[in-house]
Write a protein that holds these residues in place. Structure first.
Motif, PDB file in Angstrom:
ATOM      1  N   ILE A  68      13.882   7.386  -0.397  1.00  0.00           N
ATOM      2  CA  ILE A  68      12.513   7.822  -0.153  1.00  0.00           C
ATOM      3  C   ILE A  68      11.842   6.883   0.833  1.00  0.00           C
ATOM      4  CG2 ILE A  68      12.322   8.904  -2.421  1.00  0.00           C
ATOM      5  CD1 ILE A  68      10.544   6.499  -3.263  1.00  0.00           C
ATOM      6  N   ALA A  69      10.913   7.421   1.598  1.00  0.00           N
ATOM      7  CA  ALA A  69      10.184   6.638   2.597  1.00  0.00           C
ATOM      8  C   ALA A  69       8.718   7.057   2.605  1.00  0.00           C
ATOM      9  CB  ALA A  69      10.811   6.830   3.980  1.00  0.00           C
ATOM     10  N   VAL A  81       4.241   4.696  -7.534  1.00  0.00           N
ATOM     11  CA  VAL A  81       4.184   4.218  -8.921  1.00  0.00           C
ATOM     12  C   VAL A  81       4.316   5.368  -9.912  1.00  0.00           C
ATOM     13  CG1 VAL A  81       2.716   3.119 -10.655  1.00  0.00           C
ATOM     14  CG2 VAL A  81       2.900   2.145  -8.364  1.00  0.00           C
ATOM     15  N   ASP A  82       3.515   6.386  -9.736  1.00  0.00           N
ATOM     16  CA  ASP A  82       3.561   7.511 -10.676  1.00  0.00           C
ATOM     17  C   ASP A  82       4.872   8.265 -10.575  1.00  0.00           C
ATOM     18  OD1 ASP A  82       1.069   6.892 -11.630  1.00  0.00           O
ATOM     19  OD2 ASP A  82       0.026   8.247 -10.257  1.00  0.00           O
ATOM     20  N   LEU A  83       5.438   8.348  -9.358  1.00  0.00           N
ATOM     21  CA  LEU A  83       6.732   9.021  -9.192  1.00  0.00           C
ATOM     22  C   LEU A  83       7.813   8.336 -10.011  1.00  0.00           C
ATOM     23  CD1 LEU A  83       6.969   9.662  -5.340  1.00  0.00           C
ATOM     24  CD2 LEU A  83       6.575  11.358  -7.119  1.00  0.00           C
ATOM     25  N   THR A 130       7.131  10.752   3.931  1.00  0.00           N
ATOM     26  CA  THR A 130       5.776  11.237   4.192  1.00  0.00           C
ATOM     27  C   THR A 130       5.743  11.959   5.527  1.00  0.00           C
ATOM     28  OG1 THR A 130       4.825   9.407   2.939  1.00  0.00           O
ATOM     29  CG2 THR A 130       3.384  10.514   4.520  1.00  0.00           C
ATOM     30  N   ASP A 131       4.978  13.046   5.569  1.00  0.00           N
ATOM     31  CA  ASP A 131       4.797  13.788   6.815  1.00  0.00           C
ATOM     32  C   ASP A 131       3.747  13.051   7.650  1.00  0.00           C
ATOM     33  OD1 ASP A 131       4.758  15.583   8.825  1.00  0.00           O
ATOM     34  OD2 ASP A 131       3.957  17.269   7.671  1.00  0.00           O
ATOM     35  N   ILE A 132       4.229  12.123   8.454  1.00  0.00           N
ATOM     36  CA  ILE A 132       3.365  11.260   9.256  1.00  0.00           C
ATOM     37  C   ILE A 132       4.015  11.090  10.619  1.00  0.00           C
ATOM     38  CG2 ILE A 132       4.496   9.144   8.430  1.00  0.00           C
ATOM     39  CD1 ILE A 132       1.743   7.775   8.433  1.00  0.00           C
ATOM     40  N   GLY A 151       0.812  -1.210   0.000  1.00  0.00           N
ATOM     41  CA  GLY A 151       0.000   0.000   0.000  1.00  0.00           C
ATOM     42  C   GLY A 151       0.842   1.255   0.000  1.00  0.00           C
ATOM     43  N   ASP A 152       1.977   1.238   0.705  1.00  0.00           N
ATOM     44  CA  ASP A 152       2.846   2.412   0.749  1.00  0.00           C
ATOM     45  C   ASP A 152       3.447   2.720  -0.620  1.00  0.00           C
ATOM     46  OD1 ASP A 152       2.374   2.468   3.517  1.00  0.00           O
ATOM     47  OD2 ASP A 152       4.054   1.108   3.890  1.00  0.00           O
TER      48      ASP A 152
END
Length: 842
Positions: free
Chosen positions: A747-748, A697-699, A777-779, A691-692
């Protein structure tokens, strides 16, 4: 680290032991002697002296001349030595580095010892250690049957000076003299392999050992005759008595009738020991045939045969038998047995009449002539069941007299006064474990239980015992667990599940720090091959071990209480143990262990995302199971504050131990930068991140021509044409592999949902320690002081940020350096051990 702890221990002793070792070298043994001396020279922590007696030249060794009497010169020298303890080594034999250290520690812990020996094995010409011999603790009847003590023994100097010393039979005579001086309490055993015997080392001369044995019996004023045993190198001792006292043979009557009839007829027809009576009692047989038979026997009114009133159990039967017995000995005999040997009772009574013996057990054979029971080891299983009757058994133990902790109630001789004492106890085990309870109780009173292969009885009652009820087993463990787990007639390196088989998890039972200077922790790992097991259990356990904070052990299976009692942990860590079997094992072990129990979990398994591939691994009742296991432990440990909040109410004590990165595994790694034709941008993770990665994919497609995409561990099929993909590797190889990717940027991305909000910052630590700058991601898990670029999961923002990073390689590298410095400053495991100690230990 253990060396440092041992050295500290040595300095705490009143004074360091002075040990003097001797070696006799005959012509042709010079090369073998050198290998032995080399092994001695590697001893750690403890000093000792060595004297070599030889008339041959040994390079680099100053030897004393034998003057025609090698052992005479050796013993004379050792008696004059300024030593507390002396010992002997044979040319070609070797000792591990810790041998004398372990022996010295055991000696300091047991000041009553005057003689100590260890386990041993064989070192073959290829240098491999084979045929381990795990010995029992001091076993008088085994020692009188065979010199099982072996080759490594230390003897206290005062005892040695009073003896004739060492000879061609090693320390065999000295073991007997130690026993004669103060009983079995004077003789110690270290259950570790501290001696590697050369295949060239000959067995002791049988004539010499026999003369030593006869001299021992003579000094003890025991009237006996020594005969050859059933296998070479062993002896059969015939204890000679002036009388043949009466024996009451007590038979609990059970179905079927033909077997009862055969049992009684065989006793009458075969037994040459005539001074006996038979006492019978119906144990609830519904058979009219048996009842009629017992009635006919009772009508005979024979003084040699009595039919007692029916009994509801063995305890009631034995109480009746005591009131009707004519002598001082009772023999409990199963009604499914058949007497096949005329002297069976004579052989048992020879031992039973010895003053130090309380119980004697016979060899039970099945109808095929194979062993049904030859003693009971670790009080759990009959020894050598199914073996041919002439099989030697483990190092000959199936063919010699010896002391066991328990023998089978199917043919058990006991002294009347001892049985009376046992019956007066308030707390007794049920009939299923009558024999074990009786034997251990009498052993506690200082009396020996002897098993002999020279008395054989046929048992025709089937191949298996009645099923063991949990309640009965629990009563046995409650009363005798320490004695069962540490059976002196067995060895903790031998299995409690497979009689005389090597323990599969023997590393857990090693005792490198027997005096417990630091807590012993057992970790039961749920994720044995993955990152969770590595970061949450294995790595902290290693680091705490290396720092001398704990004695950490790891395993992947639950042990029954007997095994746990052997390990005796101060704390137990359970990771992800939510299977029904895990919960049941924990519930059982908690009844018998006072260890501190900790449950470790680092994921929100109660709220797995739909696209998490691991979701199928968790059953529908996961929450129920989690609550159950949490109710059984003293503490829960999680990796983040959101997890602690989510599991609030599962356990009264929840602690947070954030993930750290292990310097020993990661600190030396230095990935190279700018190694690709284009900037190398990468991601690493497992299949649970499907899911992450959907967001990426688009990147990947959008930037395929601008960067070299590198994926490690998982890659969606549609991205394979665009990336350099690296297959997963074992977790032990993971740090080196991740470093070898030589990324310029990592990347994460994470989906926004409850499961990910509760995750840890681990990915930032892995990337950061390697100097990889990070966009994430800002999480919640990635928020805080980490010098990384945090973004909402918006395609255009990520594309822009990646382009900005790779457009300025120097700035990108600088950001990586800053992140690495931050990780080194705040998140190195070895610098955070105080926290791990606090959350894992009480």
């Amino acid at each position: 680290m253990h060396d440092m702890i041992h050295q500290k221990r040595i300095t705490s002793w009143p004074r360091e032991l002075r040990i003097h070792i001797g070696m006799v070298v005959f012509p042709g043994e010079e090369e073998s002697a050198c290998s032995s001396i080399n092994s001695l020279s590697n001893q750690r922590n403890l000093r000792f002296e060595l004297t070599v007696i030889s008339d041959a030249y040994i390079p680099g060794i100053s030897a004393l001349s034998s003057q025609g009497s090698p052992f005479g010169m050796l013993n004379q020298t050792l008696k004059r030595a300024n030593a507390d303890w002396v010992g002997m080594i044979h040319p070609g034999d070797q000792v591990p580095q810790h041998a004398f250290l372990f022996l010295a520690e055991a000696i300091h812990s047991h000041p009553e010892w005057r003689f100590v020996y260890s386990d041993e094995d064989i070192v073959n010409p290829e240098g491999e250690f084979i045929e381990p011999h795990f010995k029992p603790d001091f076993n008088l009847d085994l020692l009188r049957s065979t010199p099982y003590i072996g080759n490594l023994a230390l003897v206290r100097a005062d005892l040695f000076k009073e003896s004739e010393g060492f000879d061609t039979a090693g320390a065999y005579d000295l073991a007997f003299r130690a026993y004669e001086a103060g009983g079995e309490a004077c003789i110690g055993h270290v259950q570790e392999i501290l001696y590697h015997r050369s295949p060239k080392t000959e067995n002791y001369p049988e004539g010499k050992t026999r003369s030593i044995l006869e001299a021992h019996l003579s000094r003890c004023r025991i009237s006996a005759r020594v005969e050859p045993g059933l296998i070479p190198g062993t002896f059969k001792i015939r204890y000679l008595h002036d009388s043949k006292p009466p024996v009451s043979i007590v038979i609990p009557v059970r179905e079927p009738f033909p077997q009862l009839q055969a049992c009684l007829e065989s006793i009458v027809e075969k037994t040459v020991y005539t001074n006996y009576q038979i006492l019978l009692s119906d144990m609830g047989c519904p058979s009219p045939e048996i009842r009629a038979y017992l009635g006919s026997l009772a009508s005979l009114d024979s003084p040699k045969l009595k039919v007692l009133p029916p009994s509801s159990g063995l305890e009631e039967l034995l109480e009746q038998a005591l009131g009707n017995s004519h002598g001082d000995y009772l023999l409990l005999l199963d009604s499914h047995t058949v007497i096949i040997q005329p002297t069976w009772l004579d052989m048992m009574m020879e031992h039973g009449m010895r003053p130090e013996v309380g119980i004697v057990g016979a060899r039970l054979l099945d109808p095929r002539g194979r062993i049904y029971s030859a003693g009971i080891v670790a009080c759990s299983s009959p020894a050598f069941r199914g073996e041919p009757m002439n099989h030697p058994g483990y190092f000959g133990r199936l063919q010699v007299d010896q002391n066991y902790s328990a023998v089978s109630k199917k043919c058990l001789l006991v002294k009347k006064n001892l049985l009376e004492g046992w019956l007066s106890e308030k707390e007794k085990c049920p009939d299923a474990f009558f024999d074990i309870d009786l034997c251990l109780s009498i052993r506690k009173e200082g009396c020996l239980t002897v098993w002999t292969p020279f008395s054989s009885v046929l048992y025709n009652g089937g191949d298996s015992e009645p099923s063991m009820l949990e309640e009965e087993r629990n009563l046995l463990w409650k009363k005798w667990l320490p004695q069962i787990a540490n059976d002196p007639a067995y060895n903790r390196n031998l299995s409690v599940e497979h009689c005389f088989g090597e323990e599969k998890h023997a590393e857990l039972f090693l005792n490198p720090l027997p005096w417990r200077p630091i807590p012993r922790m057992l970790a039961v790992i749920g994720d044995s091959k993955g990152g969770s097991g590595e970061y949450r259990v294995k790595a902290p356990l290693r680091a705490l071990n290396n720092a001398g904070r704990i004695e950490g052990l790891e395993c992947f299976v639950h042990h029954i209480p007997v095994g746990m009692e052997r390990i005796k942990p101060d704390a137990v860590l359970l990771q992800y143990q939510i299977e029904e079997a895990h919960i049941q094992a924990t519930e059982l072990n908690r009844k018998y262990s006072d260890a501190f129990y900790v449950f470790e979990i680092d994921d929100l398994v109660t709220n797995l995302s739909a696209r998490n591939a691991n979701k199928v691994l968790f059953p529908p009742d996961t929450i129920k199971r989690l609550r159950k296991i949490a109710s059984l432990v003293d503490r829960m440990v999680v990796s983040t504050e959101p997890l602690a909040a989510a599991y609030k109410g599962f356990c009264n004590d929840i602690r947070v131990a954030p993930n750290c990165i292990e310097r020993a595994k990661w600190g030396h790694l230095e990935p190279e930068r700018r190694k690709g034709n284009l900037p190398r941008v990468g991601w690493a993770g497992s299949t649970s991140h499907g899911g992450d990665l959907a967001f990426a994919v688009d990147l990947v497609k959008a930037l395929a021509g601008e960067v070299e995409w590198v994926f490690f561990g998982m890659c969606p099929d549609e991205l394979r044409p665009y990336v350099e993909y690296h297959e997963p590797v074992p977790i032990g190889e993971y740090p080196v592999k991740l470093a070898s990717l030589n990324l310029d940027l990592a990347i994460a991305p994470l989906e926004i949902h409850a499961f990910n909000e509760a995750k840890s910052h681990l990915k930032l630590l892995e990337y950061g320690i390697l100097g990889y700058p990070v966009i994430c991601t800002d999480i919640t898990p990635y928020q805080g002081g980490y010098p990384v670029t945090r973004l909402k999961n918006r395609f255009q923002e990520w594309v822009k940020a990646i382009r900005e990073h790779v457009a300025d390689p120097d700035e990108c590298s600088r950001r990586g350096d800053i992140l690495r410095d931050y990780v080194r400053q705040h998140w190195i495991l070895e610098d955070n051990l105080d926290l791990w100690s606090k959350v894992w230990l009480p």
